[in-house]
Design a protein around this motif. Sequence first.
Motif, PDB file in Angstrom:
ATOM      1  N   ARG A 123     -10.091  17.746  -2.772  1.00  0.00           N
ATOM      2  CA  ARG A 123     -10.239  18.919  -3.655  1.00  0.00           C
ATOM      3  C   ARG A 123     -10.427  18.463  -5.096  1.00  0.00           C
ATOM      4  NH1 ARG A 123      -9.805  24.209  -3.892  1.00  0.00           N
ATOM      5  NH2 ARG A 123      -9.331  24.344  -1.687  1.00  0.00           N
ATOM      6  N   ASP A 127     -13.526  19.198  -7.543  1.00  0.00           N
ATOM      7  CA  ASP A 127     -13.265  19.817  -8.846  1.00  0.00           C
ATOM      8  C   ASP A 127     -13.930  19.010  -9.965  1.00  0.00           C
ATOM      9  OD1 ASP A 127     -11.807  21.981  -7.906  1.00  0.00           O
ATOM     10  OD2 ASP A 127      -9.857  21.038  -8.245  1.00  0.00           O
ATOM     11  N   PHE A 156     -14.193  26.281   1.335  1.00  0.00           N
ATOM     12  CA  PHE A 156     -13.808  25.318   0.304  1.00  0.00           C
ATOM     13  C   PHE A 156     -14.916  25.133  -0.722  1.00  0.00           C
ATOM     14  CE2 PHE A 156     -14.104  20.772  -0.916  1.00  0.00           C
ATOM     15  CZ  PHE A 156     -13.004  20.711  -1.759  1.00  0.00           C
ATOM     16  N   THR A 160     -14.935  26.100  -4.743  1.00  0.00           N
ATOM     17  CA  THR A 160     -14.976  25.053  -5.764  1.00  0.00           C
ATOM     18  C   THR A 160     -16.318  24.965  -6.483  1.00  0.00           C
ATOM     19  OG1 THR A 160     -15.493  23.412  -4.067  1.00  0.00           O
ATOM     20  CG2 THR A 160     -13.180  23.606  -4.744  1.00  0.00           C
TER      21      THR A 160
END
Length: 196
Positions: A123, A127, A156, A160
Amino acid sequence: MASSPPTATLTPRTWTRDNSPFFISNDPKLISVKAVNEAFGKDFLYWTKPFPEDVLHQMLHGSMSFGVYKRLQPEQTQTEPETLTTENTEQIGLARMITDGISFGYLSDTYVLPEYQGDGLGRWLIDCVAEVFSLESMPHLRRIMLLTSGQRLEEFYGQTLGVKVVGHEPRPDIGKDLVFMNAKPTAKPTARPALG
């Protein structure tokens, strides 16, 4: 006299976390062709295989490659920050953005080695990609694209990167159907906590 073409701010960056041996960088000097090729030979990366090293070197350095790294020795207390090199780090993940550096990005070859999954590194990696591939960093950005599989990954990447499913690609050779996702950035991606 014609003005020079617009350019994006693409100076290499490094992201760190307090009290963590892990960091993320898009500095091409840190990329380990050997580590990426070893990962490409593992079963969990079903979409790829190892390449001749000179070919992979061109792929990684012809793109904007974000590496996930682990420091091999703890940062020592000193007045000067530690210089990060391929000798004192281990590459454990990658996100490769195929880009012109101004208007377009295609996300490919994204992974974190299985033994390092579960700590939020994947993640964090995306990001960091989203931070660079935003209208704030790249004001002429027109499109971000990627292929993925599975609803969890669709959600996801939607959260993001702001991408949406626009098509499907049957892949009987890998036993999966892939979804094609893309976004035309019109606003800042979903707000997330600031990164180091």
